[in-house]
Design a protein around this motif. Structure first.
Motif, short mmCIF file in Angstrom:
data_model
loop_
_atom_site.label_atom_id
_atom_site.label_comp_id
_atom_site.label_asym_id
_atom_site.label_seq_id
_atom_site.Cartn_x
_atom_site.Cartn_y
_atom_site.Cartn_z
N ASN A 125 -9.08 -17.64 -20.52
CA ASN A 125 -9.57 -18.71 -21.39
C ASN A 125 -10.10 -18.20 -22.73
OD1 ASN A 125 -9.28 -21.23 -19.82
ND2 ASN A 125 -10.68 -20.23 -18.39
N ASP A 173 -7.77 -18.93 -26.27
CA ASP A 173 -7.91 -20.20 -26.99
C ASP A 173 -9.35 -20.49 -27.36
OD1 ASP A 173 -5.25 -20.83 -27.17
OD2 ASP A 173 -5.20 -22.01 -25.33
N ARG A 174 -10.29 -20.10 -26.50
CA ARG A 174 -11.69 -20.32 -26.84
C ARG A 174 -12.08 -19.48 -28.05
NH1 ARG A 174 -15.50 -22.25 -23.20
NH2 ARG A 174 -16.96 -21.76 -24.88
N ARG A 186 -10.07 -18.56 -30.54
CA ARG A 186 -9.54 -19.24 -31.73
C ARG A 186 -10.46 -20.40 -32.15
NH1 ARG A 186 -4.12 -18.96 -29.16
NH2 ARG A 186 -3.10 -17.14 -30.06
N GLU A 187 -10.94 -21.12 -31.15
CA GLU A 187 -11.82 -22.26 -31.44
C GLU A 187 -13.14 -21.79 -32.05
OE1 GLU A 187 -14.41 -25.39 -28.75
OE2 GLU A 187 -12.52 -24.63 -27.95
N PRO A 241 2.34 -25.94 -23.98
CA PRO A 241 1.52 -26.79 -24.84
C PRO A 241 2.40 -27.73 -25.66
CG PRO A 241 0.85 -24.49 -25.02
CD PRO A 241 2.12 -24.51 -24.25
N GLU A 278 -0.38 -26.71 -35.17
CA GLU A 278 -1.05 -25.45 -34.89
C GLU A 278 -0.18 -24.54 -34.03
OE1 GLU A 278 -5.03 -25.72 -33.45
OE2 GLU A 278 -5.80 -26.53 -35.34
N ARG A 279 0.47 -25.11 -33.00
CA ARG A 279 1.32 -24.27 -32.15
C ARG A 279 2.49 -23.70 -32.93
NH1 ARG A 279 -0.76 -21.82 -27.84
NH2 ARG A 279 -2.71 -22.98 -27.64
N LEU A 317 1.24 -20.83 -34.98
CA LEU A 317 1.08 -19.66 -34.12
C LEU A 317 2.43 -19.00 -33.84
CD1 LEU A 317 -1.56 -20.93 -31.52
CD2 LEU A 317 -1.89 -19.12 -33.22
N PRO A 344 0.70 -19.20 -22.52
CA PRO A 344 -0.37 -20.17 -22.22
C PRO A 344 0.07 -21.21 -21.19
CG PRO A 344 -0.15 -19.85 -24.60
CD PRO A 344 1.03 -19.19 -23.97
#
Length: 768
Positions: free
Chosen positions: A382, A385-386, A388-389, A691, A696-697, A700, A719
């Motif tokens: 996790n 992604d966490r 990036r956030e 996803p 955003e994807r 990336l 992911p």
């Protein structure tokens, strides 16, 4: 045994003894952190030759049966022509400096302790103390002076230590009891599961050597105890000074609490605390968080020391309920109380962000303690992604237009600053063109200055409101939220590099702007730097090379893949070669419904996971219409805590009829949920978890492609398959469990998806 020693910083000592009054509003501390360093440097640049800045001082103070080792860096030492030495302490303040005519006691105490240490070091008969306040964002500055003799300083130092001694004695006594209990502590189960001893040994070795470990261990092996037990052993042997058990979800925190509870029942003496998010811990249902609105914030520092001592003297495992009980008893804010108590605890259970997020991290964790602290990072997949956030930041146009209008007459400075930012957004909207979106490698150079001007005006308004908002607290909260968002963007400007991209989108009538972190590895590595060891573990670190890269592994960090302790015969794995791609989903509804009926022919409890709520509802409607005799329950969006508990409680081992639960991949029931034995007999996973395609994807995918990677795998496949493996991991939780896994997607029969499946799933048979 020698005389017990207490090592602590000057700041920690004086803040414990002399802090008083109410909790300040959160925006003040945020601004202080943003500007404190700049203000110190501004004052220190004025020093003349012979003056010194950031001077390290230390001393030892014997007090009855204890020795206090105290150190710290004073802001400045100023030497006059006649040889007089002045200790300067610099403080920033949000309000006008003329409101601090006497200075704060805790600030004077810090300066006086430095003066005492200096008088001892240099044999000075007296020392002058200068306390300088600077208003943040302004030019106002005020210096206050005192002179103290060596005798007065020595008396002050002894009084200060005396105010700390009860807490120190408690910690010394507890440390002896803790270490003794750890020496006698045995593994709390009759035997290790296959692979569990190897995993625990690798954790202990990594901590002992002070290196990081990336460990993939299968669901059901007992990862929580496999990491906690060796970490506790290392703590008792002096190889670690404390540990943080970091999680992404509440359910994992509960598992850590249960494991510690078991160790405590086995004889362990340990102070462990769980930090709960502020909004969940708060006693107030609504309203601003400040002493003006909350009785638990008013006078907080006058009561918190007694509250912490009371709880530490009577408790070992401090859960949210425990903390709330003592917070009410002593009338202190439960969230801030939990943070203050955490600094005194051996083990802290909390979310990732208390370590890795620069906005929230525990900034008072002393460097010496940090160097001896171990991080146990649960479900470490996790973190990508966490991360990036945490390291991204965004703004929208609408709040600035609203604030421009709201303060047009009440505060022209704030209105003008909001208007300038709003004007920038208007220009940004035009640059997005007809497609309504834009993407840049650099952030706009003119934006930082506009946001800095807004932040200064907003802070002044929050400190001293120009007028009562017509809507009460709601209007002030709107300003506060916007202020926080601006601080987040300002903070991100400082870390912005080639691992970022800037993008904007026109969404309806608003404009959305984001500094988007593409690769969090560098910042995750920086935030974890300085800790003794990080144990990053999960059942789904596949491929391990990807997660090592994205989380920021160093060359010396260890890797471990623990084989499954379970037999392939415990799984009956099938693949349905149906297309679940978005364009084909309409054609898949009936085949999936029939497959679900086939899976549930044998009485038991089953779960089916879908890539979206819309897909879930479509299959649910077809299935319940065709097979109404099967009992079903459905995950819904925004489920409350009691609704989640009711959903899981329905999976009872003694259900009289078959139960089929509909849930979403990557959701609350697809990760960290424990349904052992006959509570769960089968799982169907619909789709490969990719996803949703979006801006955003796609950014990336393009970024990693340019880096020479397989951009589609990095942005989508890895992911997605992580979600698949997590959902499938709900099924087999012990050596006696068995069940069915159905993988519903034709892509499971092709690479790269096939190679990412666990070895124990490889003996699948194809249906249809």
């Amino acid at each position: 045994m020698g005389t017990p020693e207490i090592a602590l910083s000057v700041r920690s000592l004086v803040e414990y003894v002399y802090s008083s009054g109410s909790l300040e509003s959160g925006f003040r501390s945020a601004a202080a952190l943003a500007e404190g360093t700049r203000i110190h440097q501004h004052i220190q640049r004025q020093y003349k030759e012979g003056d010194s800045k950031e001077v390290y001082l230390k001393t030892e103070i014997p007090y009855e049966e204890l020795i206090f080792r105290i150190d710290g860096r004073c802001d400045g030492l100023l030497t006059a022509g006649d040889g007089t030495v002045t200790v300067e302490e610099i403080k920033s303040t949000a309000g006008p400096v003329d409101q601090l005519a006497e200075g704060k006691e805790v600030h004077w105490a810090q300066a006086l302790m430095y003066a005492y240490m200096l008088s001892l070091e240099r044999g000075l008969p007296s020392v002058q103390i200068k306390l300088t306040y600077v208003q943040r964002g302004g030019e106002q500055q005020r210096s206050l002076y005192r002179t103290a003799s060596a005798e007065e300083l020595a008396e002050f130092a002894m009084q200060t230590v005396a105010g700390y001694v009860r807490y120190a004695r408690l910690m010394v006594r507890h440390s002896a009891e803790r270490d003794g209990s750890i020496r006698e502590l045995a593994f709390p189960f009759p035997a290790y599961r296959q692979g569990q001893r190897h995993f625990a040994a690798a954790v202990y070795k990594s901590i002992a050597e002070g290196v990081n470990l990336f460990a993939q261990a299968p669901t059901g092996i007992g990862k929580t105890m496999s990491t906690l037990f060796p970490a506790v052993k290392a703590l008792g042997e002096g190889k670690a000074g404390g540990l943080f058990y970091l999680t992404a979800k509440t359910v994992n925190r509960l598992a850590a609490q249960d494991a510690l509870r078991l160790l405590l029942r086995s004889g362990l003496r340990l102070h462990a605390i769980t930090i709960t998010a502020k909004e969940k811990a708060c006693f107030r249902e609504e309203g601003l968080c400040s002493n003006d609105f909350c009785p638990f914030a008013e006078g907080y520092y006058d009561r918190v020391n007694a509250a912490v001592l009371d709880m530490l003297e009577h408790e070992t495992l401090m859960t949210q309920e425990t903390i709330a009980g003592y917070a009410r008893k002593h009338e202190v804010c439960p969230f801030e109380f939990s943070l203050d108590a955490a600094y005194a605890c051996d083990a802290v259970i909390c979310d990732y962000n208390y370590i890795y997020d620069p906005r929230i991290s525990l900034k008072r964790l002393a460097e010496e303690r940090k160097r001896r602290t171990v991080l146990l990072v649960d479900e470490a997949h996790n973190l990508v992604d966490r991360g990036r956030e945490m390291y991204s930041a965004s703004l929208t146009k609408a709040p600035f237009l609203a604030l421009q209008r709201r303060y047009k007459t009440a505060n022209k400075g704030l209105s003008g600053a909001a208007k300038a930012v709003n004007g920038w957004f208007i220009a940004l909207r035009k640059s997005c063109g007809e497609e309504g979106k834009g993407e840049w490698r650099e952030y706009p150079e003119e934006l930082p200055a506009l946001l800095e001007a807004f932040a200064l005006e907003a802070e002044q308004e929050l400190v001293a409101p120009s007028s009562a908002p017509p809507e009460g607290e709601e209007e002030e909260a709107g300003l506060l939220d916007t202020y926080y968002a601006v601080l987040g963007v300002q903070r991100t400007f400082k870390t912005y590099d080639e691992r970022y991209v800037t993008y904007a989108e026109v969404r309806g009538g608003d404009v959305y702007f984001k500094l988007f972190n593409l690769d969090p590895s560098h910042l995750l590595q920086q935030m974890g730097k300085g800790f003794r060891s990080q144990i990053l573990f999960s059942a789904t670190l596949t491929p391990l090379s990807y997660y090592r890269e994205m989380i920021g592994a160093g060359e010396a960090d260890y890797s471990l893949s623990v084989p499954s302790p379970f037999h392939p015969e415990q799984w009956q794995v099938s693949v349905i070669p149906v297309s679940t791609r978005y364009r084909d989903r309409g054609d898949s509804l009936l085949p999936l419904s029939d497959a679900l009926k086939g899976m549930t022919e044998r009485k038991g409890n089953y779960l089916v996971f879908f890539p979206s709520y819309a897909y879930l509802r479509s299959v649910f409607e077809v299935f319940t219409e065709k097979y109404p005799q099967v009992r079903t329950i459905v995950q819904s969006t925004g489920m409350k805590e009691h609704e989640r508990e009711e959903f899981l409680a329905a999976f009872s081992p003694d259900n009289a009829e078959t139960l089929l639960g509909f849930a979403v991949l990557g959701g609350i029931f697809a990760e960290g949920v424990d349904l052992p034995g006959d509570r769960l007999n089968g799982v169907m996973i619909v789709g490969v978890g990719l996803p949703q395609v979006g801006l955003e994807r796609e950014i990336l995918r393009q970024y990693f492609q340019e880096q020479g990677k397989n951009g589609f795998d990095y942005a989508y496949v890895y992911p997605g398959m992580c979600k698949v493996l997590q959902a499938g991991g709900r099924l087999i939780r012990s050596e006696t469990d068995s069940g069915t896994i159905v993988l519903a997607d034709d892509r499971f029969l092709r690479q790269p998806y096939m190679q990412l499946l666990p070895e124990e799933w490889s003996r699948y048979h194809r249906l249809m």
